[in-house]
Design a protein around this motif. Sequence first.
Motif, mmCIF file in Angstrom:
data_model
loop_
_atom_site.group_PDB
_atom_site.id
_atom_site.type_symbol
_atom_site.label_atom_id
_atom_site.label_comp_id
_atom_site.label_asym_id
_atom_site.label_seq_id
_atom_site.Cartn_x
_atom_site.Cartn_y
_atom_site.Cartn_z
ATOM 1 N N LEU A 56 38.995 5.287 -41.825
ATOM 2 C CA LEU A 56 37.957 6.230 -41.413
ATOM 3 C C LEU A 56 37.694 7.268 -42.500
ATOM 4 C CD1 LEU A 56 39.028 6.866 -37.707
ATOM 5 C CD2 LEU A 56 37.186 5.395 -38.538
ATOM 6 N N PRO A 57 36.452 7.697 -42.619
ATOM 7 C CA PRO A 57 36.134 8.734 -43.608
ATOM 8 C C PRO A 57 36.623 10.097 -43.149
ATOM 9 C CG PRO A 57 34.186 8.217 -42.320
ATOM 10 C CD PRO A 57 35.254 7.234 -41.898
ATOM 11 N N LEU A 58 36.902 10.944 -44.110
ATOM 12 C CA LEU A 58 37.244 12.327 -43.830
ATOM 13 C C LEU A 58 35.947 13.117 -43.758
ATOM 14 C CD1 LEU A 58 39.509 14.495 -43.630
ATOM 15 C CD2 LEU A 58 39.333 14.732 -46.106
ATOM 16 N N ASP A 59 35.728 13.832 -42.656
ATOM 17 C CA ASP A 59 34.537 14.666 -42.502
ATOM 18 C C ASP A 59 34.724 15.906 -43.372
ATOM 19 O OD1 ASP A 59 32.595 16.528 -41.667
ATOM 20 O OD2 ASP A 59 32.501 15.643 -39.662
ATOM 21 N N LEU A 60 34.098 15.899 -44.549
ATOM 22 C CA LEU A 60 34.347 16.954 -45.525
ATOM 23 C C LEU A 60 33.871 18.316 -45.036
ATOM 24 C CD1 LEU A 60 33.449 15.135 -48.861
ATOM 25 C CD2 LEU A 60 35.603 15.169 -47.597
ATOM 26 N N ARG A 91 36.400 21.556 -44.367
ATOM 27 C CA ARG A 91 36.267 22.890 -44.955
ATOM 28 C C ARG A 91 36.189 23.955 -43.864
ATOM 29 N NH1 ARG A 91 32.175 21.997 -47.800
ATOM 30 N NH2 ARG A 91 33.136 21.732 -49.837
ATOM 31 N N ASP A 92 35.407 23.691 -42.817
ATOM 32 C CA ASP A 92 35.248 24.677 -41.742
ATOM 33 C C ASP A 92 36.576 24.974 -41.056
ATOM 34 O OD1 ASP A 92 32.565 24.762 -42.299
ATOM 35 O OD2 ASP A 92 31.943 23.563 -40.564
ATOM 36 N N VAL A 93 37.331 23.914 -40.747
ATOM 37 C CA VAL A 93 38.599 24.104 -40.042
ATOM 38 C C VAL A 93 39.605 24.822 -40.933
ATOM 39 C CG1 VAL A 93 40.566 22.919 -39.002
ATOM 40 C CG2 VAL A 93 38.250 22.161 -38.485
ATOM 41 N N MET A 94 39.651 24.463 -42.204
ATOM 42 C CA MET A 94 40.606 25.112 -43.096
ATOM 43 C C MET A 94 40.238 26.575 -43.322
ATOM 44 S SD MET A 94 42.909 22.913 -43.528
ATOM 45 C CE MET A 94 43.889 23.781 -44.744
ATOM 46 N N ALA A 110 43.860 24.661 -52.644
ATOM 47 C CA ALA A 110 44.527 23.502 -53.245
ATOM 48 C C ALA A 110 44.540 22.316 -52.288
ATOM 49 C CB ALA A 110 45.954 23.875 -53.648
ATOM 50 N N ILE A 111 44.758 22.578 -50.995
ATOM 51 C CA ILE A 111 44.730 21.500 -50.004
ATOM 52 C C ILE A 111 43.370 20.812 -50.025
ATOM 53 C CG2 ILE A 111 44.687 21.014 -47.517
ATOM 54 C CD1 ILE A 111 46.843 23.182 -47.206
ATOM 55 N N LEU A 112 42.305 21.597 -50.040
ATOM 56 C CA LEU A 112 40.961 21.020 -50.041
ATOM 57 C C LEU A 112 40.710 20.215 -51.317
ATOM 58 C CD1 LEU A 112 38.934 23.989 -48.515
ATOM 59 C CD2 LEU A 112 39.544 21.836 -47.411
ATOM 60 N N ARG A 113 41.179 20.716 -52.448
ATOM 61 C CA ARG A 113 40.998 19.960 -53.694
ATOM 62 C C ARG A 113 41.743 18.635 -53.638
ATOM 63 N NH1 ARG A 113 41.656 25.068 -56.044
ATOM 64 N NH2 ARG A 113 43.829 24.617 -56.564
ATOM 65 N N GLU A 146 35.073 25.571 -52.433
ATOM 66 C CA GLU A 146 34.047 26.602 -52.287
ATOM 67 C C GLU A 146 34.138 27.192 -50.884
ATOM 68 O OE1 GLU A 146 33.392 23.440 -52.961
ATOM 69 O OE2 GLU A 146 32.996 23.455 -55.105
ATOM 70 N N LEU A 147 35.120 28.048 -50.685
ATOM 71 C CA LEU A 147 35.357 28.613 -49.361
ATOM 72 C C LEU A 147 34.350 29.714 -49.063
ATOM 73 C CD1 LEU A 147 39.245 28.845 -49.503
ATOM 74 C CD2 LEU A 147 37.885 27.169 -48.276
ATOM 75 N N ALA A 148 33.902 29.766 -47.800
ATOM 76 C CA ALA A 148 32.945 30.791 -47.401
ATOM 77 C C ALA A 148 33.602 32.164 -47.330
ATOM 78 C CB ALA A 148 32.322 30.437 -46.051
ATOM 79 N N LEU A 149 34.894 32.186 -46.970
ATOM 80 C CA LEU A 149 35.582 33.468 -46.878
ATOM 81 C C LEU A 149 35.841 34.023 -48.269
ATOM 82 C CD1 LEU A 149 38.258 32.781 -44.126
ATOM 83 C CD2 LEU A 149 36.189 34.128 -43.914
#
Length: 219
Positions: A70-74, A78-81, A200-203, A210-213
């Motif tokens: 299954l694909p990872l919903d990118l 990002r939103d959850v992290m 780093a987790i996202l990378r 590119e975090l919104a916070l």
Amino acid sequence: MPEGNAAVHEAYDAVRTRMTDGRYAQGQIITPEAVATETSLPLPAIEAAFGRLVEENALRLYRSHGALVLPLDLEEARDVMEARLLLEVFAIDSVVARGREHARRLGRDLIPLLHDKDTAEATLLQARQFHGELVAAAGNAVVARMHETLWDRSLHVAAASTAGPDNRRGNVAEHRAIAEALSRGEGAQARRLVYEHVSAILRRVGVGDELALPRPADA
């Protein structure tokens, strides 16, 4: 050939690593028999590993046909992290607001949890305990429950980010740096390190950072 739980752990690591590095591509059908042949691991261990990956929403089983990667919903990742980051920074601020000694105590309590692990599963369990205890230290039961829910939603991301020895070592090192900053009473540094850890987790899973916070302030 490894047997029992050791074989299952090795099988899980083998499949998860191949999914993360692209050898098993999103949308590909893989079968336990083919993976067992490729990895020289017992078929029952591969089947058990498939079951765990289904629970993580990383595979979807099709009877008699194997499993779909299954694909990872990118965007959701990002939103959850980002939401997890918000709660973890809140937890650090809450502890530091009670006094630097509270931060030092939390750091000292977290450090013993952090040892290099041999498998992705063990690293993932360690990460869940580390982040859970960090947030629980805020003393807010609602925030703790929200974080637990977000962790469950980010399980696919967290598991993918611990696949492979380099990722495992990176996760543990980042956790240790956060705990050590807290043990010195350095709340601002701990907040920055949590931000960098989430980035780093996202990378590691190819989302980008590119975090919104905004980055936590140095206050």
